[in-house]
Design an enzyme around this catalytic site. Structure first.
Site, mmCIF file in Angstrom:
data_model
loop_
_atom_site.group_PDB
_atom_site.id
_atom_site.type_symbol
_atom_site.label_atom_id
_atom_site.label_comp_id
_atom_site.label_asym_id
_atom_site.label_seq_id
_atom_site.Cartn_x
_atom_site.Cartn_y
_atom_site.Cartn_z
ATOM 1 N N HIS A 116 0.873 -1.179 0.000
ATOM 2 C CA HIS A 116 0.000 0.000 0.000
ATOM 3 C C HIS A 116 0.912 1.230 0.000
ATOM 4 C CE1 HIS A 116 -2.737 2.977 1.848
ATOM 5 N NE2 HIS A 116 -3.738 2.183 1.511
ATOM 6 N N ASP A 139 3.413 -4.194 7.683
ATOM 7 C CA ASP A 139 2.218 -3.370 7.615
ATOM 8 C C ASP A 139 1.043 -4.309 7.921
ATOM 9 O OD1 ASP A 139 -0.060 -2.065 6.877
ATOM 10 O OD2 ASP A 139 0.629 -1.502 4.878
ATOM 11 N N GLN A 171 -4.199 -4.683 7.256
ATOM 12 C CA GLN A 171 -5.193 -5.707 6.905
ATOM 13 C C GLN A 171 -4.938 -6.998 7.687
ATOM 14 O OE1 GLN A 171 -7.681 -5.051 4.794
ATOM 15 N NE2 GLN A 171 -6.929 -3.131 3.947
ATOM 16 N N LYS A 193 -9.980 -0.255 10.688
ATOM 17 C CA LYS A 193 -10.226 -1.498 9.951
ATOM 18 C C LYS A 193 -10.499 -2.652 10.923
ATOM 19 C CE LYS A 193 -6.984 -0.131 6.361
ATOM 20 N NZ LYS A 193 -7.705 0.466 5.233
ATOM 21 N N CYS A 218 -4.633 2.548 -3.664
ATOM 22 C CA CYS A 218 -3.356 3.028 -3.104
ATOM 23 C C CYS A 218 -2.253 1.992 -3.302
ATOM 24 C CB CYS A 218 -3.494 3.374 -1.619
ATOM 25 S SG CYS A 218 -4.630 4.692 -1.286
#
Ligand SMILES: Cc1ncc(COP(=O)(O)O)c(C=O)c1O
Length: 415
Positions: free
Chosen positions: A131, A208, A211, A234, A372
């Site tokens: 991302h 990261d 998610q 999220k 993104c």
């Protein structure tokens, strides 16, 4: 941290969906099928209630007051930190820094950890499926300090090969920055192996987890990861809050990011000394109400049998995948084994935005665009995709609505 709710084996998605008032509200007179949780998840009543009740009964600024409410708010803010600690299975609560979101957590590592040590020609390894949040901060270091970005490709199915990551690591690598789960392909990366390989070469790893933390159970100690970034909205929590897990030794060595109140020990006219982490990285009034909301969200998520939630989301993914297979005009991008519940596809002869607009009129909320992830779009030779992302509250009825909407869109856009 609230008292642990006993985990009920199995998972009842329909019952869970009733916790989210917004899901019961029709859109354009149609039943809402919300398939955009990858962008932001809806919030259960428990999160909204926790924030409201806290604001009505215990709210004040944290850390600086001597009065009752300031003490109560500080206790709740620090309890929220412990909830995040527990969620990520960090060894210590002071390894959790609250941030504005996942983006800020990664920027914090770029600015406070890497920028002070990176030399021209030093390398940062990242995958093509990152991302922009996990690309742009490293580009800053390239532009400003001469860092070199080393890109690891993914396979045509979107899978990431550990050997390819290993091959990209050189004596000049200063960091491997990799997603835990792609927001476009759904690929879940083999983090544990990547970390083991990187550490064998003396290279730290940032994941990261924007998610990944939603769909996978994260154990930062078992992973032995250096940095792990999460974002609240999220995770069924509020916007405006996220967190960075970082190993204590890294945090202690890192320079401050923002300057202001609460991050200092002493300030005089001539000199300044900094507070210990995590306060060193939390300048100014933090997102207090949001921290309480995030803690409630994590308590909510972990009140379920997460393996059963995962199985439910995977069932929806497989069901949707099968439905798309029957539409031979939709090309799915990302079919890596073990992938998470995100489905991106390109529909022949239809622009993703047109498609998403027609789906919207059918009550189906999906995302269209480059997500993104322009480097990834380039890798797959597409300008944009349509993306359905699944959450614990989704059902097969949502997938049916998606498939019916796709049929309708095909009739309108490519008859
Ligand atoms: C994989 C990934 N990383 C980072 C982010 C950024 O998170 P935030 O916008 O909450 O900072 C997102 C959000 O879409 C994401 O999907």
């Amino acid at each position: 941290m609230t008292a642990a709710t006993p985990i009920i084996p199995g998972f009842d998605a329909e019952a869970a969906a009733r916790d989210f008032a917004i899901l019961g509200k029709p859109v354009y007179g149609k039943r809402l099928a919300y398939l955009d949780s990858g962008a932001s998840a809806q919030k259960p009543a428990r999160v909204l209630d926790a924030m409201r009740v806290f604001t009505e009964t215990e709210y004040a600024n944290v850390h600086r007051g001597v009065h009752y409410l300031s003490g109560a708010a500080t206790d709740r803010y620090e309890a929220a930190r412990r909830t995040v600690q527990k969620f990520l299975h960090a060894a210590r609560e002071d390894e959790i820094v609250f941030t504005k979101g996942g983006t800020e957590a990664i920027n914090l590592v770029a600015y406070s950890y890497l920028a002070p040590i990176i030399q021209p020609g030093d390398e940062i390894v990242l995958s093509v499926m990152e991302h922009h949040s996990n690309i742009v901060p490293w580009h800053f270091l390239r532009e400003r300090q001469g860092a070199v970005l080393r890109w690891v490709d993914v396979g045509d199915d979107g899978s990431l090969d550990v050997d390819a990551v290993d091959a990209a690591i050189t004596a000049k690598t200063r960091l491997v920055a990799i997603t835990h789960m792609s927001n476009v392909l759904g690929t879940v990366t083999p983090l544990k192996d990547i970390i083991a390989r990187a550490h064998a070469r003396g290279v730290p790893v940032l994941a990261d987890g924007a998610q990944g933390a939603v769909h996978e159970i994260v154990d930062v100690q078992a992973l032995d990861i250096d940095f792990y970034a999460v974002t609240g909205h999220k995770l069924y929590g509020p916007t405006g809050i996220g967190a960075l897990y970082a190993k204590r030794a890294h945090l202690k060595a890192m320079r401050p990011f923002n300057g202001g109140g609460e991050m200092i020990r002493e300030v005089s006219r001539e000199r300044i000394t900094y507070a210990d982490p995590p306060a060193r990285f939390e300048a100014g009034t933090p997102p207090i109400i949001e921290a309480v909301g995030l803690a409630a969200a994590l308590d909510y998520l972990t009140s379920f049998d997460r393996a059963a939630v995962r199985a439910h989301e995977h069932d929806l993914l497989a069901y949707a995948r099968e439905g798309l297979r029957e539409l031979n005009w939709a090309r799915v991008i990302g079919d890596a084994p073990g992938k998470g519940a995100i489905l991106s596809f390109e529909a022949q002869g239809m622009h993703a935005h047109d498609l998403a607009t027609i789906l919207d009129r059918e009550g189906v909320a999906v995302r269209a665009g480059h997500h993104c992830a322009q480097v990834l779009m380039e890798r797959f030779g597409v300008a944009s995709t349509t993306r359905a992302s699944f959450a614990l509250y989704n059902s097969r009825a949502d997938v049916d609505a998606l498939l019916a909407g796709l049929h309708k869109a095909r009739e309108i856009l490519a008859p």
